[in-house]
Design an enzyme around this catalytic site. Structure first.
Site, PDB file in Angstrom:
ATOM      1  N   ASP A 152       0.824  -1.221   0.000  1.00 48.57           N
ATOM      2  CA  ASP A 152       0.000   0.000   0.000  1.00 48.57           C
ATOM      3  C   ASP A 152       0.854   1.266   0.000  1.00 48.57           C
ATOM      4  O   ASP A 152       1.964   1.278   0.541  1.00 48.57           O
ATOM      5  CB  ASP A 152      -0.920  -0.018   1.236  1.00 48.57           C
ATOM      6  CG  ASP A 152      -2.040   1.006   1.119  1.00 48.57           C
ATOM      7  OD1 ASP A 152      -2.367   1.428  -0.011  1.00 48.57           O
ATOM      8  OD2 ASP A 152      -2.587   1.384   2.172  1.00 48.57           O
ATOM      9  N   TRP A 159       3.054   7.837  -2.535  1.00 52.39           N
ATOM     10  CA  TRP A 159       4.483   7.928  -2.895  1.00 52.39           C
ATOM     11  C   TRP A 159       4.643   8.822  -4.123  1.00 52.39           C
ATOM     12  O   TRP A 159       5.509   9.688  -4.167  1.00 52.39           O
ATOM     13  CB  TRP A 159       5.020   6.528  -3.174  1.00 52.39           C
ATOM     14  CG  TRP A 159       6.477   6.466  -3.533  1.00 52.39           C
ATOM     15  CD1 TRP A 159       7.526   6.273  -2.671  1.00 52.39           C
ATOM     16  CD2 TRP A 159       7.048   6.583  -4.854  1.00 52.39           C
ATOM     17  NE1 TRP A 159       8.712   6.270  -3.376  1.00 52.39           N
ATOM     18  CE2 TRP A 159       8.445   6.464  -4.709  1.00 52.39           C
ATOM     19  CE3 TRP A 159       6.514   6.770  -6.124  1.00 52.39           C
ATOM     20  CZ2 TRP A 159       9.323   6.528  -5.796  1.00 52.39           C
ATOM     21  CZ3 TRP A 159       7.376   6.844  -7.211  1.00 52.39           C
ATOM     22  CH2 TRP A 159       8.770   6.730  -7.043  1.00 52.39           C
ATOM     23  N   HIS A 213       2.532   3.018  -8.877  1.00 50.36           N
ATOM     24  CA  HIS A 213       2.377   1.565  -9.091  1.00 50.36           C
ATOM     25  C   HIS A 213       3.607   1.018  -9.825  1.00 50.36           C
ATOM     26  O   HIS A 213       4.136  -0.031  -9.459  1.00 50.36           O
ATOM     27  CB  HIS A 213       1.112   1.270  -9.900  1.00 50.36           C
ATOM     28  CG  HIS A 213      -0.148   1.714  -9.219  1.00 50.36           C
ATOM     29  ND1 HIS A 213      -0.405   1.460  -7.886  1.00 50.36           N
ATOM     30  CD2 HIS A 213      -1.224   2.419  -9.676  1.00 50.36           C
ATOM     31  CE1 HIS A 213      -1.589   1.971  -7.566  1.00 50.36           C
ATOM     32  NE2 HIS A 213      -2.096   2.564  -8.633  1.00 50.36           N
ATOM     33  N   GLU A 253     -12.462  -4.445  -3.763  1.00 50.67           N
ATOM     34  CA  GLU A 253     -12.951  -3.066  -3.596  1.00 50.67           C
ATOM     35  C   GLU A 253     -12.236  -2.084  -4.524  1.00 50.67           C
ATOM     36  O   GLU A 253     -12.702  -0.952  -4.711  1.00 50.67           O
ATOM     37  CB  GLU A 253     -12.765  -2.611  -2.136  1.00 50.67           C
ATOM     38  CG  GLU A 253     -13.727  -3.263  -1.158  1.00 50.67           C
ATOM     39  CD  GLU A 253     -13.417  -4.731  -0.893  1.00 50.67           C
ATOM     40  OE1 GLU A 253     -12.225  -5.104  -0.848  1.00 50.67           O
ATOM     41  OE2 GLU A 253     -14.373  -5.531  -0.758  1.00 50.67           O
ATOM     42  N   LEU A 306      10.023 -21.080  -3.241  1.00 49.16           N
ATOM     43  CA  LEU A 306       9.114 -20.120  -2.596  1.00 49.16           C
ATOM     44  C   LEU A 306       7.828 -20.104  -3.405  1.00 49.16           C
ATOM     45  O   LEU A 306       7.875 -20.107  -4.634  1.00 49.16           O
ATOM     46  CB  LEU A 306       9.738 -18.715  -2.610  1.00 49.16           C
ATOM     47  CG  LEU A 306       8.828 -17.526  -2.289  1.00 49.16           C
ATOM     48  CD1 LEU A 306       8.483 -17.489  -0.803  1.00 49.16           C
ATOM     49  CD2 LEU A 306       9.465 -16.201  -2.700  1.00 49.16           C
ATOM     50  N   GLU A 363       0.873 -12.458  13.284  1.00 48.13           N
ATOM     51  CA  GLU A 363       1.450 -11.278  13.942  1.00 48.13           C
ATOM     52  C   GLU A 363       1.398 -10.129  12.940  1.00 48.13           C
ATOM     53  O   GLU A 363       1.826 -10.286  11.791  1.00 48.13           O
ATOM     54  CB  GLU A 363       2.905 -11.555  14.356  1.00 48.13           C
ATOM     55  CG  GLU A 363       3.039 -12.624  15.414  1.00 48.13           C
ATOM     56  CD  GLU A 363       2.409 -12.235  16.752  1.00 48.13           C
ATOM     57  OE1 GLU A 363       2.384 -11.024  17.068  1.00 48.13           O
ATOM     58  OE2 GLU A 363       1.937 -13.141  17.464  1.00 48.13           O
TER      59      GLU A 363
HETATM   60  C1  IPE Z   1      -5.483  -2.546  -0.080  1.00 43.38           C
HETATM   61  O1  IPE Z   1      -5.122  -1.206  -0.235  1.00 43.38           O
HETATM   62  C2  IPE Z   1      -5.458  -3.251  -1.402  1.00 43.38           C
HETATM   63  C3  IPE Z   1      -4.145  -3.397  -2.031  1.00 43.38           C
HETATM   64  C4  IPE Z   1      -3.003  -2.994  -1.550  1.00 43.38           C
HETATM   65  C5  IPE Z   1      -4.158  -4.078  -3.296  1.00 43.38           C
HETATM   66  P1  IPE Z   1      -6.216  -0.066  -0.459  1.00 43.38           P
HETATM   67  O2  IPE Z   1      -5.448   1.193  -0.638  1.00 43.38           O
HETATM   68  O3  IPE Z   1      -7.145  -0.448  -1.541  1.00 43.38           O
HETATM   69  O4  IPE Z   1      -7.014  -0.091   0.926  1.00 43.38           O
HETATM   70  P2  IPE Z   1      -7.858   1.048   1.640  1.00 43.38           P
HETATM   71  O5  IPE Z   1      -8.831   1.567   0.639  1.00 43.38           O
HETATM   72  O6  IPE Z   1      -6.879   2.106   2.058  1.00 43.38           O
HETATM   73  O7  IPE Z   1      -8.485   0.382   2.809  1.00 43.38           O
HETATM   74  C1  IPE Z   2      -1.558   0.191  -3.337  1.00 48.57           C
HETATM   75  O1  IPE Z   2      -1.301   1.554  -3.435  1.00 48.57           O
HETATM   76  C2  IPE Z   2      -1.751  -0.462  -4.674  1.00 48.57           C
HETATM   77  C3  IPE Z   2      -3.149  -0.848  -4.972  1.00 48.57           C
HETATM   78  C4  IPE Z   2      -4.169  -0.717  -4.194  1.00 48.57           C
HETATM   79  C5  IPE Z   2      -3.380  -1.417  -6.282  1.00 48.57           C
HETATM   80  P1  IPE Z   2      -2.487   2.588  -3.493  1.00 48.57           P
HETATM   81  O2  IPE Z   2      -2.884   2.779  -4.917  1.00 48.57           O
HETATM   82  O3  IPE Z   2      -3.589   2.186  -2.586  1.00 48.57           O
HETATM   83  O4  IPE Z   2      -1.793   3.902  -2.957  1.00 48.57           O
HETATM   84  P2  IPE Z   2      -2.371   4.911  -1.877  1.00 48.57           P
HETATM   85  O5  IPE Z   2      -2.765   4.092  -0.691  1.00 48.57           O
HETATM   86  O6  IPE Z   2      -3.553   5.577  -2.518  1.00 48.57           O
HETATM   87  O7  IPE Z   2      -1.255   5.834  -1.572  1.00 48.57           O
HETATM   88 MG    MG Z   3      -3.993   2.477  -0.629  1.00 49.59          MG
END
Ligand code: IPE
Ligand code: IPE
Ligand code: MG
Length: 230
Positions: free
Chosen positions: A16, A21, A33, A63, A128, A197
């Site tokens: 996440d 970033w 990404h 989601e 792995l 954990e």
């Molecule tokens: C969780 O991150 C899903 C992935 C990293 C693929 P999100 O950015 O979608 O989660 P929320 O919306 O902050 O809960």
């Molecule tokens: C996680 O990074 C990747 C996916 C959910 C695909 P985000 O896209 O959620 O990045 P933030 O959380 O909005 O910074």
């Molecule tokens: Mg996110």
């Protein structure tokens, strides 16, 4: 620092913070990404170095379809290209790649084909297992498992339900890691993480790498797991 006798068998990572970033660098979210790809490669290499046997990464949630169509399209294409770019190298390292999630009509056929090819290509590897959670949500997984139980007319039990998860061979999660400073589960491996954990890392996913993975395992080894006992 790390005790080789107590390496987690299964590490799960919520990758996440890619968008934030990128925002911090005045870049568009999708560049975040793209920058996350190297972090994934580094996480896999760290897992190999540590002798972890199972690594599950959250790549796209059930989601995440709520995001703008342009970002969803980018992610579909990005994941397809990532497989093409990385699978031979991962295969050479002995990594078995598998996917967990709903393989429904919303996933482009091209990507589904890459997923199937990649699973077949790496099926014989045993160093792995890299399990990629794509169009994955724990609630959907549990609903699908319950439906499968009903269809088979099987009496519910923990074993029967476990056997109907997307990947019945997936072991319970020992170490559950989320980057980006968010302290939530976001529907990731609820059933499998009953006694995991949890480690929350402030770094955004593109800044995650070997050091952060080693630090998470070090933190894991500081914990005392009791599983309800004493
Ligand atoms: C969780 O991150 C899903 C992935 C990293 C693929 P999100 O950015 O979608 O989660 P929320 O919306 O902050 O809960
Ligand atoms: C996680 O990074 C990747 C996916 C959910 C695909 P985000 O896209 O959620 O990045 P933030 O959380 O909005 O910074
Ligand atoms: Mg996110």
């Amino acid at each position: 620092m790390i005790d080789p006798e107590r390496i987690p068998v299964h590490i799960a990572c919520v990758m996440d913070g890619n968008g934030r970033w990128a925002n911090e660098r005045n870049m568009v979210r999708t560049e975040g990404h793209a920058a996350g790809e190297q972090a994934l490669v580094d996480a896999v290499d760290a897992a190999l170095e540590l002798g972890v046997s199972w690594l599950t990464v959250y790549a796209f949630s059930t989601e995440n379809w709520r995001r703008p169509i342009s970002e969803v399209r980018y992610l579909m294409n990005f994941n397809e290209q990532l497989l093409l770019r990385r699978r031979d190298d991962l295969n050479a390292k002995g990594v078995r790649i598998r996917f967990v999630g709903r393989r429904d009509w919303r996933i482009p056929r091209k990507l589904l084909r890459r997923i199937e090819e990649t699973e077949a290509l790496t099926a014989g590897n045993d160093t792995l297992t890299l399990s990629i959670a794509f169009n994955y949500g724990s609630r959907a997984e549990l609903v699908d498992a319950v439906k499968a139980l009903n269809e088979a007319g099987v009496e519910p039990s923990e074993e029967a339900l476990s056997a109907r998860m997307y990947d019945p061979e997936m072991p319970d999660v020992d170490l559950w890691v989320r980057t980006s400073g968010e302290h939530r589960i976001s529907n990731f491996l609820l059933w499998q993480s009953a006694y995991a954990e949890f480690v929350f890392v402030d770094a955004f996913w593109p800044d995650f790498g070997r050091d952060e993975m080693f630090a998470a395992v070090t933190e894991f080894q500081r914990r005392t797991r009791r599983f309800g006992g004493l």
